[in-house]
Design a protein around this motif. Structure first.
Motif, mmCIF file in Angstrom:
data_model
loop_
_atom_site.group_PDB
_atom_site.id
_atom_site.type_symbol
_atom_site.label_atom_id
_atom_site.label_comp_id
_atom_site.label_asym_id
_atom_site.label_seq_id
_atom_site.Cartn_x
_atom_site.Cartn_y
_atom_site.Cartn_z
ATOM 1 N N LEU A 150 0.852 -1.185 0.000
ATOM 2 C CA LEU A 150 0.000 0.000 0.000
ATOM 3 C C LEU A 150 0.886 1.231 0.000
ATOM 4 C CD1 LEU A 150 -2.293 -1.546 2.624
ATOM 5 C CD2 LEU A 150 -3.285 -0.379 0.669
ATOM 6 N N LEU A 151 0.723 2.081 -1.003
ATOM 7 C CA LEU A 151 1.587 3.236 -1.187
ATOM 8 C C LEU A 151 0.804 4.516 -0.910
ATOM 9 C CD1 LEU A 151 3.356 2.135 -4.513
ATOM 10 C CD2 LEU A 151 3.858 1.453 -2.148
ATOM 11 N N GLY A 152 1.076 5.112 0.242
ATOM 12 C CA GLY A 152 0.486 6.406 0.571
ATOM 13 C C GLY A 152 -1.016 6.421 0.662
ATOM 14 N N GLY A 153 -1.646 5.260 0.803
ATOM 15 C CA GLY A 153 -3.098 5.208 0.874
ATOM 16 C C GLY A 153 -3.792 5.486 -0.440
ATOM 17 N N THR A 154 -3.022 5.602 -1.534
ATOM 18 C CA THR A 154 -3.616 5.934 -2.830
ATOM 19 C C THR A 154 -3.426 4.847 -3.875
ATOM 20 O OG1 THR A 154 -1.626 7.075 -3.616
ATOM 21 C CG2 THR A 154 -3.243 8.395 -2.408
ATOM 22 N N GLU A 155 -2.535 3.900 -3.634
ATOM 23 C CA GLU A 155 -2.277 2.853 -4.614
ATOM 24 C C GLU A 155 -2.006 1.542 -3.891
ATOM 25 O OE1 GLU A 155 0.535 1.825 -8.519
ATOM 26 O OE2 GLU A 155 1.064 3.499 -7.217
ATOM 27 N N VAL A 156 -2.471 0.458 -4.496
ATOM 28 C CA VAL A 156 -2.213 -0.886 -4.006
ATOM 29 C C VAL A 156 -1.518 -1.677 -5.107
ATOM 30 C CG1 VAL A 156 -3.235 -3.099 -3.338
ATOM 31 C CG2 VAL A 156 -4.129 -0.981 -2.374
ATOM 32 N N LEU A 157 -0.450 -2.364 -4.738
ATOM 33 C CA LEU A 157 0.218 -3.306 -5.626
ATOM 34 C C LEU A 157 0.018 -4.697 -5.033
ATOM 35 C CD1 LEU A 157 3.490 -1.260 -6.176
ATOM 36 C CD2 LEU A 157 1.564 -1.458 -7.747
ATOM 37 N N PHE A 158 -0.473 -5.611 -5.854
ATOM 38 C CA PHE A 158 -0.968 -6.894 -5.362
ATOM 39 C C PHE A 158 -0.401 -8.018 -6.216
ATOM 40 C CE2 PHE A 158 -4.101 -10.283 -5.763
ATOM 41 C CZ PHE A 158 -4.532 -10.500 -4.465
ATOM 42 N N ALA A 159 0.070 -9.097 -5.574
ATOM 43 C CA ALA A 159 0.619 -10.236 -6.315
ATOM 44 C C ALA A 159 0.323 -11.522 -5.562
ATOM 45 C CB ALA A 159 2.120 -10.082 -6.534
ATOM 46 N N TYR A 160 0.115 -12.588 -6.312
ATOM 47 C CA TYR A 160 -0.117 -13.905 -5.716
ATOM 48 C C TYR A 160 1.202 -14.623 -5.484
ATOM 49 C CZ TYR A 160 -5.052 -13.484 -7.035
ATOM 50 O OH TYR A 160 -6.350 -13.063 -7.162
ATOM 51 N N TYR A 161 1.265 -15.357 -4.380
ATOM 52 C CA TYR A 161 2.339 -16.323 -4.194
ATOM 53 C C TYR A 161 1.897 -17.638 -4.846
ATOM 54 C CZ TYR A 161 4.851 -13.532 -0.689
ATOM 55 O OH TYR A 161 5.579 -12.561 -0.042
ATOM 56 N N THR A 162 2.639 -18.100 -5.819
ATOM 57 C CA THR A 162 2.344 -19.375 -6.454
ATOM 58 C C THR A 162 3.328 -20.418 -5.944
ATOM 59 O OG1 THR A 162 1.523 -18.279 -8.457
ATOM 60 C CG2 THR A 162 2.116 -20.614 -8.643
ATOM 61 N N VAL A 163 2.806 -21.424 -5.282
ATOM 62 C CA VAL A 163 3.658 -22.428 -4.643
ATOM 63 C C VAL A 163 4.128 -23.443 -5.683
ATOM 64 C CG1 VAL A 163 3.767 -24.216 -2.859
ATOM 65 C CG2 VAL A 163 2.432 -22.133 -2.469
ATOM 66 N N THR A 164 5.399 -23.767 -5.615
ATOM 67 C CA THR A 164 5.980 -24.731 -6.535
ATOM 68 C C THR A 164 7.006 -25.586 -5.793
ATOM 69 O OG1 THR A 164 7.118 -24.970 -8.668
ATOM 70 C CG2 THR A 164 7.853 -23.188 -7.247
ATOM 71 N N ARG A 165 7.295 -26.726 -6.351
ATOM 72 C CA ARG A 165 8.319 -27.580 -5.754
ATOM 73 C C ARG A 165 9.670 -27.203 -6.326
ATOM 74 N NH1 ARG A 165 8.218 -34.223 -5.280
ATOM 75 N NH2 ARG A 165 10.336 -34.482 -4.397
ATOM 76 N N ARG A 166 10.655 -27.058 -5.474
ATOM 77 C CA ARG A 166 11.990 -26.742 -5.941
ATOM 78 C C ARG A 166 13.034 -27.276 -4.959
ATOM 79 N NH1 ARG A 166 14.952 -22.317 -4.365
ATOM 80 N NH2 ARG A 166 14.173 -21.107 -2.608
ATOM 81 N N LYS A 167 14.251 -27.371 -5.445
ATOM 82 C CA LYS A 167 15.358 -27.849 -4.618
ATOM 83 C C LYS A 167 16.418 -26.753 -4.514
ATOM 84 C CE LYS A 167 14.751 -32.749 -5.752
ATOM 85 N NZ LYS A 167 15.397 -33.990 -6.246
ATOM 86 N N GLU A 168 17.069 -26.723 -3.361
ATOM 87 C CA GLU A 168 18.116 -25.727 -3.134
ATOM 88 C C GLU A 168 19.264 -26.371 -2.374
ATOM 89 O OE1 GLU A 168 18.485 -21.849 -0.348
ATOM 90 O OE2 GLU A 168 16.985 -21.686 -1.930
#
Length: 292
Positions: free
Chosen positions: A219-237
């Motif tokens: 939320l930026l200054g109460g005037t803008e919202v930036l929104f994104a989904y977390y997409t779960v995936t399988r991975r190795k590290e």
């Protein structure tokens, strides 16, 4: 600044500079006090309001015109607030879109950023853009207030988690916790350093969520919202302690959707509801968070 007769307003206060006048009008546009299509007061009226000569007003208006915020600029009549540029046809990856939006938010005299995320990694990296603009002398915020909601260390996260399930020793959780703390501390340090380098009033506060956020929200200054989904995936590290096989989400690659109050009633409602949702979490079920 040396105060002289030329920069003292008629009311006895310091006379505003053209940059300060432009910043004030820019903030009125940002918060919707001045909307697209509205006509500005005349130069004479603005000069009287701010206690300055018309030359300072003209210079401020030229600055706003250069930023694309004014239209119908002419000598015959006051300019109008320009229609906002349409949003991008396609949402951008978070690491592409967040930095420029933060830099624009930091153009306001009072900066307020609220964030909900799994870690502060993306915010920490994207914050380098407005910080660079501040150090270059192109942005001059007076205050910065950043509030961040992160998952509590004490909950069972929905992700990241080991593919084979949790045991008494959960290296995936420990890895996440180390990242959450380190990235949040770097972000906090970089912002707090602005107190000493630029005399900016800075406040960075964290609170702990009792659940795993399925989305990231800025939320930026109460005037803008930036929104994104977390997409779960399988991975190795690969780590010093071996290979981690886990279900995880790479938030930096999530597509970022933008909603702005000035784009119409639908976006305005989304921004207002998102701010209400964040404030409710902040004030009720979240707890104090120390990054350690």
């Amino acid at each position: 600044m040396v105060v002289t007769q030329e920069n003292v307003a008629v009311n006895g206060g310091r006379r505003l500079t053209s940059q300060e006048i432009a910043d004030t009008l820019r903030e009125r546009i940002r918060v919707g006090e001045l909307k697209a299509g509205d006509r500005l007061p005349t130069q004479a009226e603005l000069a009287e309001e701010f206690g300055v000569e018309r030359g300072a007003v003209r210079q401020a208006l030229r600055s706003l015109q250069a930023d694309g915020l004014l239209s119908n600029v002419s000598k015959g009549s006051p300019p109008r607030i320009a229609q906002p540029e349409p949003g991008p046809d396609h949402p951008q990856p978070t690491m592409v879109g967040l930095g420029p939006r933060l830099a624009e938010a930091f153009a306001a005299p009072q900066v307020r950023i609220d964030a909900v995320c799994l870690t502060a990694e993306t915010l920490m990296l994207a914050m380098s853009e407005p910080l660079r603009e501040i150090h270059a002398g192109r942005l001059h915020p007076q205050s910065i207030d950043v509030r961040i909601l992160l998952p509590s260390r004490d909950i069972d996260l929905a992700f990241p988690v080991p593919v084979k399930g949790r045991g008494d020793d959960d290296p995936v959780h420990e890895r996440w916790l180390a990242m959450r703390n380190a990235q949040g501390q770097v972000l906090q340090y970089n912002l707090n350093a602005l107190r000493a380098t630029h005399d900016i009033d800075v406040r960075v506060t964290f609170r702990a969520l009792p659940f795993t956020p399925p989305v990231k929200l800025y939320l930026l200054g109460g005037t803008e919202v930036l929104f994104a989904y977390y997409t779960v995936t399988r991975r190795k590290e690969s780590t010093d302690n071996g290979m981690l096989d886990m279900y995880d989400a790479l938030g930096s690659k999530s597509l970022l959707f933008s909603f702005e109050k000035r784009r119409g009633r639908r976006d305005e409602a989304f921004v207002e509801q998102s701010q209400m949702w964040f404030d409710a979490l902040w004030e009720t079920i979240t707890t104090d968070l120390t990054l350690s």
